[in-house]
Scaffold this motif. Sequence first.
Motif, short mmCIF file in Angstrom:
data_model
loop_
_atom_site.label_atom_id
_atom_site.label_comp_id
_atom_site.label_asym_id
_atom_site.label_seq_id
_atom_site.Cartn_x
_atom_site.Cartn_y
_atom_site.Cartn_z
N ALA A 76 1.46 4.19 -3.00
CA ALA A 76 1.31 5.70 -2.86
C ALA A 76 2.11 6.45 -3.06
O ALA A 76 2.54 7.52 -3.67
CB ALA A 76 0.84 6.00 -1.23
N ILE A 121 -2.16 5.29 6.04
CA ILE A 121 -1.94 3.85 5.06
C ILE A 121 -1.34 2.88 5.89
O ILE A 121 -1.63 1.82 5.50
CB ILE A 121 -1.49 4.70 3.78
CG1 ILE A 121 -2.06 5.86 3.44
CG2 ILE A 121 -1.14 3.44 3.11
CD1 ILE A 121 -1.15 6.41 2.10
N GLN A 122 -0.28 3.19 6.74
CA GLN A 122 0.48 2.20 7.53
C GLN A 122 -0.69 1.44 8.46
O GLN A 122 -0.60 0.24 8.52
CB GLN A 122 1.58 2.63 8.26
CG GLN A 122 2.42 1.68 8.83
CD GLN A 122 3.77 2.37 9.43
OE1 GLN A 122 3.84 3.34 9.87
NE2 GLN A 122 4.91 1.63 9.14
N MET A 163 0.82 -1.31 -0.11
CA MET A 163 0.06 -0.06 -0.03
C MET A 163 0.99 1.15 0.08
O MET A 163 0.66 1.90 -0.67
CB MET A 163 -0.89 0.10 1.17
CG MET A 163 -1.99 -0.88 1.15
SD MET A 163 -3.20 -0.39 0.13
CE MET A 163 -3.85 0.65 1.23
N ILE A 164 2.01 1.38 0.81
CA ILE A 164 2.87 2.37 0.89
C ILE A 164 3.35 2.39 -0.48
O ILE A 164 3.79 3.74 -0.84
CB ILE A 164 3.89 2.50 2.13
CG1 ILE A 164 3.00 2.28 3.54
CG2 ILE A 164 4.74 3.39 2.15
CD1 ILE A 164 2.60 3.77 3.97
N THR A 201 -4.18 6.29 -5.41
CA THR A 201 -4.13 6.11 -4.10
C THR A 201 -5.34 6.02 -3.53
O THR A 201 -5.76 5.13 -2.59
CB THR A 201 -2.92 6.76 -3.27
OG1 THR A 201 -1.78 6.60 -3.88
CG2 THR A 201 -2.75 6.61 -2.06
N SER A 202 -6.13 7.23 -3.79
CA SER A 202 -7.50 7.38 -3.18
C SER A 202 -8.38 6.33 -3.37
O SER A 202 -9.05 5.76 -2.56
CB SER A 202 -8.02 8.78 -3.96
OG SER A 202 -7.22 9.82 -3.36
N SER A 258 -10.49 0.23 2.71
CA SER A 258 -11.34 0.82 3.99
C SER A 258 -12.52 -0.25 3.86
O SER A 258 -13.16 -0.74 4.65
CB SER A 258 -11.65 1.90 3.70
OG SER A 258 -12.43 2.45 2.58
N SER A 302 -6.33 13.38 -1.04
CA SER A 302 -5.09 13.80 -0.29
C SER A 302 -5.46 15.53 -0.08
O SER A 302 -4.65 16.17 0.65
CB SER A 302 -3.77 13.55 -1.19
OG SER A 302 -3.75 14.05 -2.18
N LEU A 312 -7.20 3.10 -1.26
CA LEU A 312 -7.80 3.55 0.08
C LEU A 312 -9.13 3.23 0.28
O LEU A 312 -9.90 2.67 1.44
CB LEU A 312 -7.37 4.77 0.47
CG LEU A 312 -5.75 5.23 0.63
CD1 LEU A 312 -5.78 6.74 1.03
CD2 LEU A 312 -5.23 4.15 1.64
N SER A 317 -3.03 -0.51 6.54
CA SER A 317 -2.51 -1.94 5.96
C SER A 317 -2.41 -2.95 6.87
O SER A 317 -2.57 -4.31 6.70
CB SER A 317 -1.06 -1.48 5.68
OG SER A 317 -1.08 -0.74 4.44
N HIS A 327 0.69 9.09 5.64
CA HIS A 327 1.55 8.00 5.87
C HIS A 327 1.31 6.97 6.95
O HIS A 327 0.89 5.85 6.92
CB HIS A 327 3.19 8.40 6.25
CG HIS A 327 3.88 7.29 6.58
ND1 HIS A 327 4.23 7.06 8.01
CD2 HIS A 327 4.75 6.59 5.73
CE1 HIS A 327 5.28 5.86 7.91
NE2 HIS A 327 5.48 5.81 6.78
#
Length: 547
Positions: free
Chosen positions: A5, A314-315, A1-2, A47-48, A55, A83, A51, A318, A311
């Motif tokens: 991004a 997202i972590q 995931m990171i 990335t959006s 989610s 973002s 996510l 994950s 960050h």
Amino acid sequence: MIGLALGDAVGAHVEFKTRDFLIKYPVDDLRGGGTWGLRKGEFTDDTSMALCLASSLVAHRGFNSYDQLVRYKWWFKKGYLSSIGECFDIGASTKRSLLEFEIRQYDFAHKYNISDDQIDYLTPSQSEKFNVICSEKDVAGNGALMRLAPVPLFFYRHPKHAINYCKISARLTHDDQRAYDACRYYGALIVAILRGENKNDLLDNNFYSNHIDWFQYEPLHPDIMKVVQGSYKKEHGYDQGIRGAGYIVNALEAALWAFRFDEGSFEKGVLAAVNLGEDTDTTAAIYGQLAGAYYGYNQLPKKWLKHLYGHNFIQCLSKWIAYEGERWSPDEPEHSTATGQARRQSSIIVELSTNRRPSSTRSTPVFQSNSQQTGETHKKNSKPTSDRVFEITVEQEQNKPARLTASITQPNNAGGVLKPQASFHDDGDFRRKSTSKNDVPSIRPKSLLPVASMATSKPTDSSTRLEDTDDVCRWIISLGDEYANYAPNFKKNNVDRFWLLHVVDRDVLREYGVENARHQRTILAQIKELNKQRTTEALTKTNKELS
């Protein structure tokens, strides 16, 4: 995931730039500005949407197609998990699919007498009647592949299910065999990484036949099969036909080319993908999914990580994926378009809090360890640190259900209690609340928290009167004499409350004869205020219910 991004963020500022431009001005680091005017470390639609997908998997503890589309719609319409707080970059196929989804929601709500406030929260018996394949046929863009990572990360313990869900995830917005077979193949690569396979195994020309049971013996499209068999293995890249374009086959080849020739460096791979030009952010995001899983978090460039927006969020998300994925079982009943909230509530209680509690507990690992990544186990009674945002503990008394406590150290030290299910199951915003790019308000969007900024401006109570087309026409006229001429077109197109609040955008306004840019901005701003008012009313009601 990171990894996804980071690739997205590095490529964002030169999105749509040509190869010739990037030869003259090559990208050599993470930067801001450029195409979208983003700050350093902010990400785009790739990335959006990932996510949103992640989610949904966490909130429903499994695969829920309808809810995924709902969250994509929230991002498209309200900036959920963006973002910068709004959707500013969206592919044409994805946009058409989400508009089709809204139209189907509208028709479904009228057919089954469901209010527009509840249409995003269908019960299992309702959602199983909903046709979630909203894509047109023959749309072979890269928009499904760019967001894929959460699916194989969640389901990798069950490869056949993981690869099938990769296909379904793609078909929601890209119903083309090349698009969903690219996702099946790429998802299988990530599954293989997480199950301990090395780079030679991944890039083997016989990867498909070596894992054919994972694909349930369903053949891949010939164009994708050429990629599997090594069409990307061209050392000179662009000069030999590798392109960072939006066509799915080009995008897949480009990402695998960057992975094949990255010399063991995530940074080199991202920069190589970006410098191909064209769809730079997506090519690098696709590379970042695979390379991030392979190299692991500790080998990602720290100089980029410190600037990545969201960050910590997202972590943490994950880790939620790893935790819920470990608990998921294909043997349990599950609806692909229905909620999975109640599946375990009879045997386990989930509790989220921002404060740690002393208790006689056993520590529980929340992140799966593998040959490329280092697992993380949180020990009891340890003090919270700024980089540890998530802890699971389990306590159980005799003859009583287990109690699961997830402790969150919020990046901005926000107080309050995070309620179960509310973490991801509402239509709040994911917006900057502080000057630090790394700080995200909490594990969930800001819904269910009192937010002063959600106060509405005029019209103060219009949404409560907006029901039928006549109400909408009166609302248009109330904006001023300049807007009265638009009312007949709104009447002609039967624009009611649902259509106004969920479907009308700049393109639709043009169809209704609103060509004046200032008028478009005013109407859209007022629609946004109406939606804010509805959200505030819904949050007030929800907070009362939760209290």
